[in-house]
Design a protein around this motif. Structure first.
Motif, PDB file in Angstrom:
ATOM      1  N   CYS A  52      37.006  29.147  41.458  1.00  0.00           N
ATOM      2  CA  CYS A  52      36.520  29.592  42.774  1.00  0.00           C
ATOM      3  C   CYS A  52      37.551  29.197  43.816  1.00  0.00           C
ATOM      4  O   CYS A  52      37.829  28.017  44.012  1.00  0.00           O
ATOM      5  CB  CYS A  52      35.168  28.948  43.063  1.00  0.00           C
ATOM      6  SG  CYS A  52      34.558  29.278  44.727  1.00  0.00           S
ATOM      7  N   GLU A  97      43.171  35.554  36.456  1.00  0.00           N
ATOM      8  CA  GLU A  97      42.450  36.605  35.732  1.00  0.00           C
ATOM      9  C   GLU A  97      43.241  37.012  34.491  1.00  0.00           C
ATOM     10  O   GLU A  97      42.675  37.169  33.413  1.00  0.00           O
ATOM     11  CB  GLU A  97      42.201  37.817  36.638  1.00  0.00           C
ATOM     12  CG  GLU A  97      41.049  37.573  37.597  1.00  0.00           C
ATOM     13  CD  GLU A  97      40.751  38.775  38.495  1.00  0.00           C
ATOM     14  OE1 GLU A  97      39.697  38.749  39.144  1.00  0.00           O
ATOM     15  OE2 GLU A  97      41.579  39.708  38.568  1.00  0.00           O
ATOM     16  N   VAL A 115      37.502  34.730  38.201  1.00  0.00           N
ATOM     17  CA  VAL A 115      37.922  34.145  39.476  1.00  0.00           C
ATOM     18  C   VAL A 115      37.072  34.737  40.592  1.00  0.00           C
ATOM     19  O   VAL A 115      36.877  35.952  40.638  1.00  0.00           O
ATOM     20  CB  VAL A 115      39.416  34.438  39.764  1.00  0.00           C
ATOM     21  CG1 VAL A 115      39.880  33.715  41.019  1.00  0.00           C
ATOM     22  CG2 VAL A 115      40.289  34.046  38.572  1.00  0.00           C
ATOM     23  N   ALA A 124      36.788  34.657  44.860  1.00  0.00           N
ATOM     24  CA  ALA A 124      37.394  34.243  46.122  1.00  0.00           C
ATOM     25  C   ALA A 124      36.278  34.215  47.152  1.00  0.00           C
ATOM     26  O   ALA A 124      35.578  35.216  47.344  1.00  0.00           O
ATOM     27  CB  ALA A 124      38.493  35.218  46.524  1.00  0.00           C
ATOM     28  N   VAL A 137      44.773  35.062  42.316  1.00  0.00           N
ATOM     29  CA  VAL A 137      43.640  35.597  41.547  1.00  0.00           C
ATOM     30  C   VAL A 137      44.165  36.291  40.292  1.00  0.00           C
ATOM     31  O   VAL A 137      43.647  36.091  39.190  1.00  0.00           O
ATOM     32  CB  VAL A 137      42.803  36.579  42.411  1.00  0.00           C
ATOM     33  CG1 VAL A 137      41.763  37.303  41.557  1.00  0.00           C
ATOM     34  CG2 VAL A 137      42.131  35.834  43.570  1.00  0.00           C
ATOM     35  N   LYS A 138      45.236  37.059  40.456  1.00  0.00           N
ATOM     36  CA  LYS A 138      45.764  37.823  39.324  1.00  0.00           C
ATOM     37  C   LYS A 138      46.265  36.897  38.207  1.00  0.00           C
ATOM     38  O   LYS A 138      46.001  37.134  37.028  1.00  0.00           O
ATOM     39  CB  LYS A 138      46.885  38.759  39.785  1.00  0.00           C
ATOM     40  CG  LYS A 138      47.363  39.664  38.651  1.00  0.00           C
ATOM     41  CD  LYS A 138      48.331  40.725  39.121  1.00  0.00           C
ATOM     42  CE  LYS A 138      48.740  41.690  38.003  1.00  0.00           C
ATOM     43  NZ  LYS A 138      48.850  41.129  36.661  1.00  0.00           N
TER      44      LYS A 138
END
Ligand code: GDP
Ligand code: MG
Ligand code: ZN
Length: 291
Positions: free
Chosen positions: A110, A130, A136, A138, A126-127
């Motif tokens: 998170c 993931e 993930v 946000a 995030v990428k």
């Protein structure tokens, strides 16, 4: 005989959520004799002993039990970090993810305080995670962004939040369940451990059947106790390639025909994650004692 889950405990009184109501329960005498300590998170069988009162007749077998916080049947750890204030430290993210995996918990990442992010700053992080195989989310406890996604990640599961102080763990719980009124913005005081001070932990509802421990987990971040050669198994994207390395027991460092290093060169494994893998292996080597 109805069943339920222990959601809160005070000395020898347990609050059991049966789905219809919360019963204040004491364990039956024979439970005490068998020396079965009832933990928050336990699934139990109860019999009604009066209005709002019950007795715990049986503790069902546990899937697991965490030491800190002391909660049984935990499904997942939510690693909370802030984009800023405090500054995002990916080595810390990876350290928490490794500790959760070593405790055999699923882990979610998170990224909170996205309201403080610069444009284009959150997406690449995030990428990376993931692509590594994590879920993930946000979020901003301040603006409410991402809270619906967080709630659905918590739905019908028992979760423990983990992450450094100040990233917004309490704020997120308050945002998900405004009845909680957890204290925020202060460094939590060390709980004195003595005969009359008990560490209370409760599982609090966050909607859609999700329960979250109101006390954060993994407050000790040392990797000691984790064998260095196990670290690779706790990096999902490295663990996925490791069986195709030439040598069994490849540490993915200087060994020839290492599929993991090829994966880094090909961009299958993020270079930053790989560098942090090496860092955490070095740390585990420095602290692990094989008996
Ligand atoms: N800008 C911003 N501040 C936040 C957010 N979440 C929490 N905070 C602030 O960050 C500080 C620490 O939050 P807290 O919930 O106590 O963090 P904890 O130590 O992880 O429980 C408080 O001053 C909060 O108001 C957020 O999403 N955005
Ligand atoms: Mg807090
Ligand atoms: Zn290798």
């Amino acid at each position: 005989m109805p069943g339920g889950r222990v959601i809160r405990a005070y000395s020898n009184v347990y609050y059991v959520d049966t789905g219809d109501e919360v019963l204040e329960c004491r364990p039956r005498g024979r439970l005490k004799l068998r020396d079965t300590r009832v933990l928050v998170g336990d699934l139990v069988r109860v019999s009604q002993a009066g209005p709002g009162l019950g007795a715990i007749d049986e503790v069902l077998p546990r899937r697991n039990a965490l030491a800190r916080p002391q909660v049984a049947n935990v499904d997942q750890a939510v690693i909370v970090l802030a984009v800023h204030e405090p500054e995002l430290e990916l080595l810390l993210a990876d350290r928490f993810l490794v500790l959760a995996a070593a405790a055999e918990l699923e882990a979610i990442l998170c990224l909170n305080k996205v309201d403080l992010a610069c444009p284009g700053e959150v997406g690449p992080v995030v990428k990376v995670y993931e692509d590594a195989g994590y879920l993930v989310v946000a979020t901003s406890a301040k603006t409410g962004e991402g809270l619906a996604a967080l709630r659905s990640a918590l739905a019908r599961k028992v979760s423990v939040l983990a992450g450094p102080s100040g990233v917004g763990k309490s704020s997120l719980l308050n945002a998900l369940n405004p009845d909680l009124r957890l204290r925020t913005g202060e460094v939590s005081r060390k709980v004195r451990r003595g005969t009359h001070t008990t560490r209370h932990v409760a599982l609090v509802p966050v909607g859609s059947g999700g329960l979250v421990a109101d006390t954060p987990g993994f407050t000790q971040l040392e990797l000691d106790g984790i064998p260095p050669q196990d670290i690779a198994w706790f990096f999902p994207e490295i663990a996925a390639l490791a069986p195709r390395c030439k040598f069994r027991g490849c540490a993915h460092r200087a060994e020839p025909e290492c599929r993991v290093k090829e994966g880094v060169a090909e961009g299958l494994v993020d270079g930053g994650r790989y560098a942090r893998y090496l860092e955490l292996v070095r740390e585990a080597e420095a602290t692990y004692r094989a008996y």
